[in-house]
Design a protein around this motif. Structure first.
Motif, PDB file in Angstrom:
ATOM      1  N   ILE A 106      -9.015  42.417  26.856  1.00 30.90           N
ATOM      2  CA  ILE A 106      -9.709  41.783  25.740  1.00 30.90           C
ATOM      3  C   ILE A 106      -8.662  41.249  24.772  1.00 30.90           C
ATOM      4  CG2 ILE A 106      -9.955  43.934  24.408  1.00 30.90           C
ATOM      5  CD1 ILE A 106     -12.945  42.720  23.947  1.00 30.90           C
ATOM      6  N   ALA A 107      -8.965  40.125  24.149  1.00 31.64           N
ATOM      7  CA  ALA A 107      -7.947  39.442  23.342  1.00 31.64           C
ATOM      8  C   ALA A 107      -7.854  40.029  21.937  1.00 31.64           C
ATOM      9  CB  ALA A 107      -8.242  37.946  23.283  1.00 31.64           C
ATOM     10  N   TYR A 108      -7.546  41.314  21.865  1.00 31.38           N
ATOM     11  CA  TYR A 108      -7.342  41.934  20.557  1.00 31.38           C
ATOM     12  C   TYR A 108      -5.870  42.315  20.437  1.00 31.38           C
ATOM     13  CZ  TYR A 108     -12.359  42.109  19.960  1.00 31.38           C
ATOM     14  OH  TYR A 108     -13.677  41.754  19.833  1.00 31.38           O
ATOM     15  N   GLY A 109      -5.285  41.955  19.316  1.00 33.10           N
ATOM     16  CA  GLY A 109      -3.838  42.124  19.165  1.00 33.10           C
ATOM     17  C   GLY A 109      -3.437  43.569  18.925  1.00 33.10           C
ATOM     18  N   THR A 157     -16.517  55.238  22.354  1.00 28.71           N
ATOM     19  CA  THR A 157     -16.142  53.851  22.061  1.00 28.71           C
ATOM     20  C   THR A 157     -17.405  53.000  22.004  1.00 28.71           C
ATOM     21  OG1 THR A 157     -15.955  53.151  24.347  1.00 28.71           O
ATOM     22  CG2 THR A 157     -14.020  54.196  23.387  1.00 28.71           C
ATOM     23  N   ALA A 158     -17.185  51.715  21.704  1.00 29.30           N
ATOM     24  CA  ALA A 158     -18.327  50.824  21.555  1.00 29.30           C
ATOM     25  C   ALA A 158     -18.868  50.313  22.889  1.00 29.30           C
ATOM     26  CB  ALA A 158     -17.954  49.635  20.689  1.00 29.30           C
ATOM     27  N   GLY A 159     -18.153  50.577  23.982  1.00 26.65           N
ATOM     28  CA  GLY A 159     -18.623  50.112  25.280  1.00 26.65           C
ATOM     29  C   GLY A 159     -18.342  48.635  25.495  1.00 26.65           C
ATOM     30  N   GLY A 160     -18.993  48.069  26.491  1.00 28.34           N
ATOM     31  CA  GLY A 160     -18.765  46.657  26.814  1.00 28.34           C
ATOM     32  C   GLY A 160     -17.368  46.445  27.403  1.00 28.34           C
ATOM     33  N   ASP A 161     -16.926  45.185  27.385  1.00 28.75           N
ATOM     34  CA  ASP A 161     -15.587  44.868  27.906  1.00 28.75           C
ATOM     35  C   ASP A 161     -14.510  45.633  27.148  1.00 28.75           C
ATOM     36  OD1 ASP A 161     -16.740  43.148  29.613  1.00 28.75           O
ATOM     37  OD2 ASP A 161     -16.168  41.312  28.534  1.00 28.75           O
ATOM     38  N   TYR A 162     -14.752  45.726  25.854  1.00 34.29           N
ATOM     39  CA  TYR A 162     -13.815  46.406  24.976  1.00 34.29           C
ATOM     40  C   TYR A 162     -13.649  47.862  25.414  1.00 34.29           C
ATOM     41  CZ  TYR A 162     -11.589  46.942  20.305  1.00 34.29           C
ATOM     42  OH  TYR A 162     -10.734  47.130  19.269  1.00 34.29           O
ATOM     43  N   GLY A 163     -14.786  48.546  25.589  1.00 31.13           N
ATOM     44  CA  GLY A 163     -14.770  49.940  25.997  1.00 31.13           C
ATOM     45  C   GLY A 163     -14.111  50.117  27.344  1.00 31.13           C
ATOM     46  N   VAL A 222     -10.652  63.699  30.320  1.00 40.43           N
ATOM     47  CA  VAL A 222     -11.218  62.896  29.236  1.00 40.43           C
ATOM     48  C   VAL A 222     -12.567  62.331  29.683  1.00 40.43           C
ATOM     49  CG1 VAL A 222     -10.824  61.008  27.621  1.00 40.43           C
ATOM     50  CG2 VAL A 222      -8.882  62.270  28.550  1.00 40.43           C
ATOM     51  N   ARG A 223     -13.536  62.452  28.791  1.00 43.90           N
ATOM     52  CA  ARG A 223     -14.866  61.940  29.082  1.00 43.90           C
ATOM     53  C   ARG A 223     -15.175  60.820  28.100  1.00 43.90           C
ATOM     54  NH1 ARG A 223     -20.375  63.623  28.648  1.00 43.90           N
ATOM     55  NH2 ARG A 223     -19.876  64.576  26.646  1.00 43.90           N
ATOM     56  N   GLY A 224     -15.678  59.704  28.594  1.00 49.27           N
ATOM     57  CA  GLY A 224     -15.973  58.582  27.715  1.00 49.27           C
ATOM     58  C   GLY A 224     -17.450  58.528  27.363  1.00 49.27           C
ATOM     59  N   GLU A 225     -17.740  58.215  26.109  1.00 44.29           N
ATOM     60  CA  GLU A 225     -19.124  57.995  25.696  1.00 44.29           C
ATOM     61  C   GLU A 225     -19.236  56.653  25.001  1.00 44.29           C
ATOM     62  OE1 GLU A 225     -21.293  60.776  23.545  1.00 44.29           O
ATOM     63  OE2 GLU A 225     -21.457  62.168  25.229  1.00 44.29           O
ATOM     64  N   THR A 226     -20.423  56.114  24.968  1.00 40.19           N
ATOM     65  CA  THR A 226     -20.611  54.804  24.370  1.00 40.19           C
ATOM     66  C   THR A 226     -21.604  54.890  23.210  1.00 40.19           C
ATOM     67  OG1 THR A 226     -20.136  53.670  26.422  1.00 40.19           O
ATOM     68  CG2 THR A 226     -21.461  52.488  24.832  1.00 40.19           C
ATOM     69  N   GLN A 227     -21.241  54.325  22.090  1.00 34.63           N
ATOM     70  CA  GLN A 227     -22.144  54.240  20.940  1.00 34.63           C
ATOM     71  C   GLN A 227     -21.935  52.883  20.305  1.00 34.63           C
ATOM     72  OE1 GLN A 227     -24.472  55.920  19.794  1.00 34.63           O
ATOM     73  NE2 GLN A 227     -24.279  57.956  20.677  1.00 34.63           N
TER      74      GLN A 227
END
Lengths: 346, 296, 347
Positions: C289-292, C29-35, C54-59
Motif C-alpha cells: 500500500i502506498a503509505y510512506g 488492524t483496519a483490515g482491507g489491503d492495508y491490514g 500473533v493473531r490478527g483481528e479486524t476492526q
C-alpha cells in the motif's frame, strides 16, 4: 319493467383438458325460477358464474333480455347474486350491506336508507339494521344477502347454493321464503343446488346437469317421474333401473322391452296396487331398515340384482312380518313404470 | 359421597397440569435468556453510559446537551421526513403490489412472492451499492435519460434525499407487502365478486371493500415500516452523500467522530423513546380505527 | 489512517464480548489491503522472528473498539492500529499504556512525530485529486485553486469530517503551512476555516464518509475534484481511472500502533511493535500500500524502489509545502471543530 329472459347459446368453457361447459344452450323464461341441479363438478356453478360474468367462456352467447352480455363486465350486467357463503361485507352493518348497491348507484342517502329498510322488512329483518354481520345467525345472514341482492332491483337474480350452510329445518323454511320473494318480484331467477328435494320444491323448471351438459330440462314432476336418462334417474333419488325382461307383466299388460325405471316408493306388496296392467317381481329380502314413515327393503331378485323398495310403514308391513331371506313379490302399477330412452342394459 | 368422588385423584391430576405448564414455560426459556442478555442488558449499559460523565459521575449533562443542540432536532426532522416518505412510497407501491399478489393464482403468487422477497435475502450493503450503480451520474438511469435526450445534464438521483428514499423504500417494500398481502389474501373472493355484481367498479371495490378489509395488514405493515426506518443507518450513510443526517447518522457521528460516548448513549435512549412513543401511538390509533363502528 | 466508522456499536459490543481464547499476542488492524500489507510485511515476519504466536483481528473503527474494550474491562487486543489523532485522544482518555522506550526506539522518527503512547509507522497525504476527463493533467495545484470555482468549475467531493479540511481551508486562503495550527488556535480561527468551507459547500456534490467511497466517486466521475487520500487516488489511477492527483500542499497524517491499557501481553506487544517497525519491514509495507514509512531509515539504501518513492507522501521529494497534521491540536480541539463543522453542514 318486467324481468327479462336469459338465453344461453352453445356456451363453452374448458379448464385445461376438463370440459366444464360443453356447448350449453338454455332459455330461461321471463320471471321463471330455473334450478341448475347436479352433483359437484357437473358444471352448474360454472354456468351460473358465466352468466354472472365471473367466468369468461371460450365460446357462446349469453343474452339477458335482448342484449348480448357475453362480453359485458360483471359490474355492468345488473344482476343480483346470492353467494353460497353469503359474501356479506364484514366491515359494514346490516343496513350498510343493503345500502351498498344503492349508494353505488348514487341514490340520495335518505332514499337509499328507505329502500334498504324496505328490503330488510321484506326479508323479516326489521330491527336488525344496525347489527354487525358477525352478530347474525346463518339464517339472518342469508336474509341480508337476499335483501342486498334484490334491493337495487336487478334485472335477474342468480343464487349459488344459498342454503347449503343452513340446517335442515331452516333450509326448508328459507326455500319457501325465497320462492315467495321471487314470485312477488316476478324476477327471472337461476338457482344452483345439488339438493334434489330443494330443486323439486322451489323450481318452475329444473335443468339436471352432468359433465358440463344439461341432461334434462323439465318441470319438477316430469324430471322426477320420467327421467330421460339413466343419470337423471339415478340422481333424482331411489330409483330402480332394470331390463324389462326381469319383470313379469300382469293381466292385460302388453309385453315390455328396453330399460325400465321404477321408483322405490312406487312398489307395493299387494297385488291390488298394480291394477290390471301392472307388473310383478319376485325376490328375497336381503336387508331391511325402518325409516319412520317407510320401511326400506332390499330385495334380491334374479341375476344377483337388488331391488330397492320403500313401503309405507304401518300399512302393509310390520317388523314381525319381515325376515331375511323371506320370499316377497313386489308389484308396481303401469303408470309408475317409465321406459328410458335407449341406453344399454345396466 | 359426592364430596368424596370429587376429590378422587384430584391431587395427581393437579400435579400433571402443573408439570405440563412448567414444561411449556421451559420451552420459552432459551429465547427469554437470549433476549435478556442480547437486548435488555445492553440497554441498561447504554442507559448507564448516557447518565455518566467520562469520569463516571451521574449526570444529566448528556441529555441537556442533546436536547439543547439544534442539530438533534434537525436530525429528528430529517428522520421523520425519511420515515414518512418511505411509508408513503410503500403505501403507494405496496398496496397495488399486494393486491396483484393476492388476486393471482396461488401458484403465480408464490412465484411472484419469491421475487418480492428476494431483496430480503441479499445483504443491505450489496443492495445499497447496487442502487449507487444505478442512480449515480453515469449510472443506468442517467445514461438512459441523457442518452434518450430527455435531459441534457444527469439528474442528481443519489447522494441526496431522493437517493436515500429510493434505497429505503426498496428495503422496506417487501416488509410492508408481506402483512398487506396476507390480509388481502384472507379476504373472501366472493365478497369482492358480490361488490362487483352490485355494480362496483374495480376501483370502487378496492376502496370500499378491499382496503377496509385489509386495513389490519396495512396498518401493521405501516407501523413496521415507520418504526423500523427511524433507526436506519446504512442507506442514508451510503446514498445520502453526507447531506442526509437522520438520528442514526448523528449517533454514529457523536460516537466515532466526536468520541462522545455519553452523548451517543443519550441519543440512543432518545431514539428509543421516540420509537416507543410513535410505535405505541400508531398501534393505539390503528386499534381505535379498527374498533370504530364500521362506516356505512 | 483515519478509522472510518461504518459499524454500529452493537456489533462492537458483541465482538468485544468474545474472550481471548489463545495465549497469544493479538493485533487489531483496519483490515482491507492495508491490514493484509501490515500482516504480510510487518507483524507476521516480526512475530516469527520473535517466536510469538500473533493473531490478527479486524476492526474498521479501532478507536471505538479500544474504548469498548478498556471501559468494559475486557481487553482482548494487545496492539491496536489507530490514526495518530485518535492515538492522542486515546492517550488523553487514559486508554493506552505508555510505550516502553527501552524496547521501542523513538529515535528513528522525524522530530515532532515522537509519541509517548502511539508509535507512528506509516503516513499518508490528504491530497487534491481530479478527473482528467474534465481538466486533463492540469488540475488545481493547491487548495487555493481547489476553492477557485471560476478557474475550476465542477463538482467537488469532500470528506464529511472537519479533519484536514480546516487545514485545507486555511491553506486555500494563503496561510503558510507552518502557521496553520497557530491560526486555528487563535480566537475565531476555527470559525474562519469553517466559513471558508461554507463558501465551497454549494459546489460540493458529495460529502464522503469512507476512503473507498472517495475512490469510487473519483473513478465514476461523480465529482470532478476530490479531496482524498493519496493511496486511494493512486489506486484509482492504477485501475485505469481518469484521475490524477498532486502531493503539493497535502496534509500529512500518520497511523500509529499502541498498546491498550490493561493489555494481557503488554511486554510481548512492545517487543512486537519494535520488531514490526524496523526500516526493512516498514519499507516492505510499501509493496502492499502506498503509505510512506515513518522510520526515516526506511528511505535510505534503496529499500524502497524509486518508482514507489514517487507515490509516498513522506518521500523526501514529495513532502514539500505540506502540513503535518497535529494530533495534539486535534485531540484538544476536535469536539469544537467537529461541532462547528456539523453545524455548517446542517445549515
Amino acid at each position: 319493467m318486467a324481468s327479462p329472459r336469459i338465453a344461453l347459446e352453445r356456451v363453452r368453457k374448458v379448464y385445461g383438458r376438463h370440459v366444464a361447459l360443453d356447448d350449453v344452450s338454455v332459455d330461461v323464461r321471463p320471471g321463471e325460477f330455473l334450478t341448475l341441479l347436479g352433483p359437484s363438478g357437473s358444471g352448474k356453478t360454472t354456468l351460473l358464474m358465466a352468466i354472472a360474468g365471473f367466468v369468461r367462456p371460450e365460446a357462446g352467447l349469453i343474452r339477458i333480455g335482448e342484449a348480448d352480455v357475453t362480453r359485458l363486465p360483471v359490474n355492468k350486467r345488473d344482476i343480483g347474486i346470492v353467494f353460497q357463503n353469503y359474501a356479506l361485507f364484514p366491515h359494514m352493518s346490516v343496513l350498510g350491506n343493503v345500502e351498498y348497491p344503492l349508494l353505488l348507484r348514487r341514490l340520495p342517502r335518505a332514499e337509499a336508507r328507505e329502500r334498504a329498510r324496505a328490503a330488510l322488512a321484506r326479508t323479516q329483518l326489521e330491527g336488525y339494521e344496525a347489527r354487525d354481520i358477525a352478530a347474525l345467525s346463518g339464517g339472518q345472514r342469508q336474509r341480508v344477502a337476499l335483501a342486498r341482492a334484490v334491493v337495487f332491483e336487478p334485472r335477474v337474480l342468480l343464487m349459488d347454493e344459498p342454503l347449503s350452510a343452513l340446517d335442515k329445518n331452516l333450509r326448508e323454511q328459507m326455500q319457501f321464503e325465497i320462492r315467495k320473494l321471487q314470485q312477488d318480484l316476478a324476477i327471472t331467477t337461476i338457482y344452483v343446488t345439488h339438493d334434489q328435494r330443494e330443486a323439486l320444491t322451489m323450481s318452475d323448471r329444473i335443468a339436471v346437469m352432468n359433465g358440463g351438459r344439461i341432461e334434462q330440462l323439465d318441470a319438477p314432476q316430469p324430471v322426477y317421474q320420467r327421467p330421460r336418462t339413466r343419470f337423471v334417474a339415478n340422481f333424482m333419488g331411489e330409483s330402480n333401473i332394470m331390463p324389462a325382461a326381469l319383470v313379469e307383466p300382469l293381466g292385460s299388460a302388453p309385453p315390455l322391452d328396453g330399460t325400465l325405471v321404477i321408483r322405490a316408493e312406487n312398489f307395493a306388496l299387494e297385488r291390488d296396487a298394480a291394477g290390471g296392467d301392472g307388473i310383478a317381481i319376485k325376490g328375497r329380502v336381503a336387508a331391511y331398515a325402518f325409516r319412520g314413515e317407510t320401511w326400506h327393503l332390499r330385495l334380491k331378485v334374479e341375476g344377483e340384482r337388488e331391488l330397492l323398495l320403500s313401503i309405507p310403514s304401518g300399512k302393509s308391513l310390520d317388523q314381525a312380518g319381515i325376515t331375511i331371506g323371506q320370499q316377497l313379490t313386489a308389484y308396481a302399477a303401469a303408470r309408475h313404470i317409465h321406459r328410458l330412452d335407449g341406453g344399454p342394459e345396466p | 359421597m359426592t364430596a368424596m368422588t370429587a376429590t378422587v385423584n384430584a391431587a395427581g391430576l393437579r400435579r400433571d397440569a402443573a408439570t405440563e405448564r412448567r414444561f411449556f414455560l421451559s420451552l420459552a426459556l432459551p429465547s427469554l435468556v437470549i433476549v435478556g442478555i442480547g437486548a435488555i442488558l445492553p440497554l441498561f449499559w447504554i442507559l448507564q453510559q448516557s447518565l455518566a460523565t467520562a469520569r463516571g459521575d451521574i449526570t444529566l449533562v448528556n441529555y441537556t446537551a442533546l436536547l439543547t443542540n439544534g442539530l438533534t432536532w434537525r436530525s429528528l426532522l430529517v428522520t421523520l421526513e425519511l420515515s414518512g416518505g418511505t411509508l408513503l412510497c410503500c403505501l403507494v407501491l405496496g398496496i397495488p403490489l399486494a393486491f396483484l399478489l393476492a388476486s393471482t393464482s396461488p401458484r403465480t403468487a408464490s412465484r411472484l412472492m419469491v421475487l418480492v422477497l428476494l431483496p430480503l435475502w441479499t445483504s443491505i450493503l450489496v443492495r445499497t451499492y447496487g442502487w449507487l450503480v444505478i442512480l449515480r451520474r453515469d449510472g443506468l438511469i442517467n445514461d438512459l435519460l441523457v442518452g434518450s435526450g430527455l435531459v441534457s445534464e444527469p439528474v442528481p438521483l443519489v447522494y441526496n434525499f431522493t437517493g436515500t428514499l429510493i434505497g429505503m423504500v426498496h428495503y422496506m417494500l417487501p416488509i410492508f407487502v408481506l402483512p398487506t398481502y396476507a390480509a388481502m389474501r384472507d379476504i373472501d373472493g366472493n365478497v369482492i365478486r358480490a361488490a362487483a355484481s352490485m355494480g362496483a367498479s374495480l376501483w370502487h371495490c378496492f376502496r370500499t371493500v378491499i382496503l377496509p378489509l385489509a386495513f389490519g395488514g396495512i396498518a401493521s405493515g405501516s407501523v413496521i415500516v415507520f418504526v423500523y426506518t427511524l433507526g436506519f443507518f446504512i442507506t442514508p450513510a451510503i446514498l445520502g452523500g453526507g447531506r442526509i443526517s437522520p438520528i442514526a447518522i448523528r449517533i454514529d457521528r457523536t460516537l466515532s467522530t466526536l468520541q462522545d460516548w455519553g452523548g451517543a448513549a443519550a441519543f440512543g435512549v432518545f431514539l428509543l423513546l421516540i420509537v416507543a412513543v410513535l410505535g405505541v401511538t400508531a398501534l393505539g390509533a390503528a386499534r381505535l380505527i379498527r374498533s370504530k363502528p364500521a362506516a356505512d | 489512517m483515519p478509522k472510518l466508522s461504518q459499524i454500529s456499536t452493537l456489533i462492537l459490543a458483541l465482538s468485544a464480548a468474545v474472550p481471548a481464547w489463545a495465549q497469544s499476542v493479538t493485533i487489531t488492524t483496519a483490515g482491507g489491503d492495508y491490514g493484509t500489507g501490515m500482516k504480510e510485511a510487518m507483524w507476521a515476519p516480526a512475530g516469527k522472528a520473535l517466536g510469538l504466536d500473533v493473531r490478527g483481528e479486524t476492526q474498521s473503527d479501532g478507536m471505538a473498539a479500544l474504548r469498548m474494550q478498556v471501559s468494559s474491562g475486557n481487553v482482548t487486543t494487545d496492539i491496536i492500529h489507530l490514526g495518530s489523532g485518535e492515538g492522542a485522544q486515546a492517550a488523553d482518555l487514559g486508554l493506552l499504556e505508555p510505550l516502553d522506550d527501552t524496547v521501542v526506539d523513538q529515535k528513528a522518527l522525524p522530530s515532532g512525530a515522537v509519541s509517548k503512547f502511539c508509535y507512528p509507522f506509516s503516513s499518508y497525504g490528504t491530497v487534491i485529486a481530479w478527473n482528467t476527463k474534465t481538466y486533463g493533467q492540469n488540475g488545481p495545484k493547491d487548495w487555493a485553486e481547489f476553492w477557485d470555482v471560476k478557474k475550476f468549475p465542477g463538482r467537488r467531493a469532500l470528506r464529511n469530517n472537519a479533519q484536514d479540511l480546516l487545514e485545507a481551508a486555511l491553506l486555500s486562503q494563503g496561510v503558510p503551512p507552518e502557521k496553520v495550527y497557530t491560526t486555528l488556535s487563535e480566537p475565531g480561527g476555527i470559525k474562519r476555516a469553517i466559513d471558508r468551507l461554507a463558501e465551497l459547500k454549494p459546489h460540493v456534490a458529495v460529502w464522503w464518509t469512507s476512503g473507498a467511497q472517495s475512490a469510487q466517486i473519483l473513478k465514476d466521475g461523480e465529482a470532478d475534484l476530490v479531496e482524498t487520500w493519496n493511496g486511494r487516488a493512486q489506486s484509482v489511477k492504477d485501475d485505469g481511472g481518469a484521475a490524477a492527483y498532486t502531493f503539493h500542499s497535502s496534509i500529512i497524517g500518520t497511523d500509529c500502533l499502541a498498546v491498550p491499557k490493561g493489555a494481557p501481553h503488554k511486554a510481548d506487544a512492545m517487543k512486537l511493535i519494535a520488531a514490526m517497525t524496523s526500516p526493512e519491514r516498514e519499507a516492505k509495507l510499501t509493496d502492499y500500500i502506498a503509505y510512506g514509512p515513518m522510520n526515516q531509515a526506511a528511505y535510505a539504501g534503496g529499500k524502497v524502489p524509486a518508482d514507489k518513492m514517487a507515490l509516498l507522501a513522506t518521500a523526501p521529494d514529495n513532502a514539500v509545502g505540506v502540513v503535518y497534521a497535529d494530533a495534539a491540536w486535534w485531540a484538544k480541539h476536535a469536539d469544537e471543530a467537529q461541532a462547528a463543522f456539523d453545524a455548517m453542514m446542517n445549515q
